[in-house]
Motif scaffolding. Structure first.
Motif, mmCIF file in Angstrom:
data_model
loop_
_atom_site.group_PDB
_atom_site.id
_atom_site.type_symbol
_atom_site.label_atom_id
_atom_site.label_comp_id
_atom_site.label_asym_id
_atom_site.label_seq_id
_atom_site.Cartn_x
_atom_site.Cartn_y
_atom_site.Cartn_z
ATOM 1 N N TYR A 1 32.351 42.415 33.059
ATOM 2 C CA TYR A 1 33.379 41.123 32.269
ATOM 3 C C TYR A 1 33.459 40.951 30.663
ATOM 4 O O TYR A 1 32.758 40.584 30.249
ATOM 5 C CB TYR A 1 32.759 39.723 33.175
ATOM 6 N N ARG B 1 32.372 43.353 46.072
ATOM 7 C CA ARG B 1 31.919 42.336 46.583
ATOM 8 C C ARG B 1 30.209 42.595 46.351
ATOM 9 O O ARG B 1 29.614 41.694 45.807
ATOM 10 C CB ARG B 1 32.606 42.451 48.104
ATOM 11 N N ILE C 1 29.535 43.088 42.693
ATOM 12 C CA ILE C 1 29.519 41.820 42.483
ATOM 13 C C ILE C 1 28.612 40.807 42.664
ATOM 14 O O ILE C 1 27.864 39.926 41.408
ATOM 15 C CB ILE C 1 30.692 41.248 42.105
ATOM 16 N N ASP D 1 35.417 32.300 38.990
ATOM 17 C CA ASP D 1 35.777 33.204 40.984
ATOM 18 C C ASP D 1 35.978 34.557 40.055
ATOM 19 O O ASP D 1 36.920 34.398 39.414
ATOM 20 C CB ASP D 1 36.988 32.179 41.367
ATOM 21 N N TYR E 1 37.143 36.540 41.781
ATOM 22 C CA TYR E 1 37.926 37.548 42.140
ATOM 23 C C TYR E 1 39.786 37.141 41.949
ATOM 24 O O TYR E 1 40.783 37.109 42.000
ATOM 25 C CB TYR E 1 38.287 37.101 43.595
ATOM 26 N N GLY F 1 41.477 38.891 39.769
ATOM 27 C CA GLY F 1 41.836 40.765 40.315
ATOM 28 C C GLY F 1 40.537 41.139 39.943
ATOM 29 O O GLY F 1 39.509 41.441 38.925
ATOM 30 N N ILE F 2 40.017 42.584 40.816
ATOM 31 C CA ILE F 2 39.250 43.595 40.640
ATOM 32 C C ILE F 2 39.669 44.913 40.159
ATOM 33 O O ILE F 2 40.659 45.230 40.482
ATOM 34 C CB ILE F 2 38.404 43.490 41.744
ATOM 35 N N GLY G 1 40.322 45.758 46.230
ATOM 36 C CA GLY G 1 40.089 44.870 46.796
ATOM 37 C C GLY G 1 37.856 44.620 46.632
ATOM 38 O O GLY G 1 37.771 45.476 46.288
ATOM 39 N N PRO G 2 38.252 43.324 46.971
ATOM 40 C CA PRO G 2 36.340 42.703 47.461
ATOM 41 C C PRO G 2 36.207 44.422 48.640
ATOM 42 O O PRO G 2 34.566 44.536 48.310
ATOM 43 C CB PRO G 2 35.935 42.489 47.618
ATOM 44 N N ILE H 1 35.134 42.544 36.171
ATOM 45 C CA ILE H 1 35.935 41.574 36.975
ATOM 46 C C ILE H 1 37.273 41.272 35.638
ATOM 47 O O ILE H 1 37.094 41.322 34.392
ATOM 48 C CB ILE H 1 34.975 40.726 36.984
#
Length: 98
Positions: A5, A25, A28, A41, A43, A46-47, A55-56, A68
């Motif tokens: 991040y 997911r 994370i 958040d 998500y 976007g990731i 996507g997660p 992230i």
């Protein structure tokens, strides 16, 4: 694999070892991101996995990096327009001087 991040002036990163079949997911959640960044958040903006939006539920492969994403601080289209205006003004100034 790792979860990253980017923050202004710094980067948060956690190296992880997860079982085969783990998802974005899972990574994370295992990284401790929620505890380190309460109220963020992961998500919301976007990731990405090595720069490609995912996507997660995306299943990760060994060695992949989960990024992230944060919101853009500027509009890229407006920046391009501003550069084009600046370039045109410089060209006009040069033409007038010749």
């Amino acid at each position: 694999m790792s979860v990253c991040y980017a923050l202004p002036g710094a980067a948060w990163q956690r190296a992880l070892e997860l079982p085969a079949g783990s998802t974005v997911r899972d990574a994370i959640a295992a990284s401790g991101f929620a505890a380190e960044h309460p109220g963020v958040d992961p998500y919301a903006h976007g990731i990405a996995v090595f720069g490609a939006l995912r996507g997660p539920g995306h299943v990760l492969e060994s060695g992949e990096r989960v990024d992230i994403l944060r919101p853009l601080t500027f509009d890229p289209m407006e920046s391009r327009r501003r550069r084009a205006r600046h370039k045109a003004a410089a060209a006009a100034k040069k033409a007038a001087a010749d």
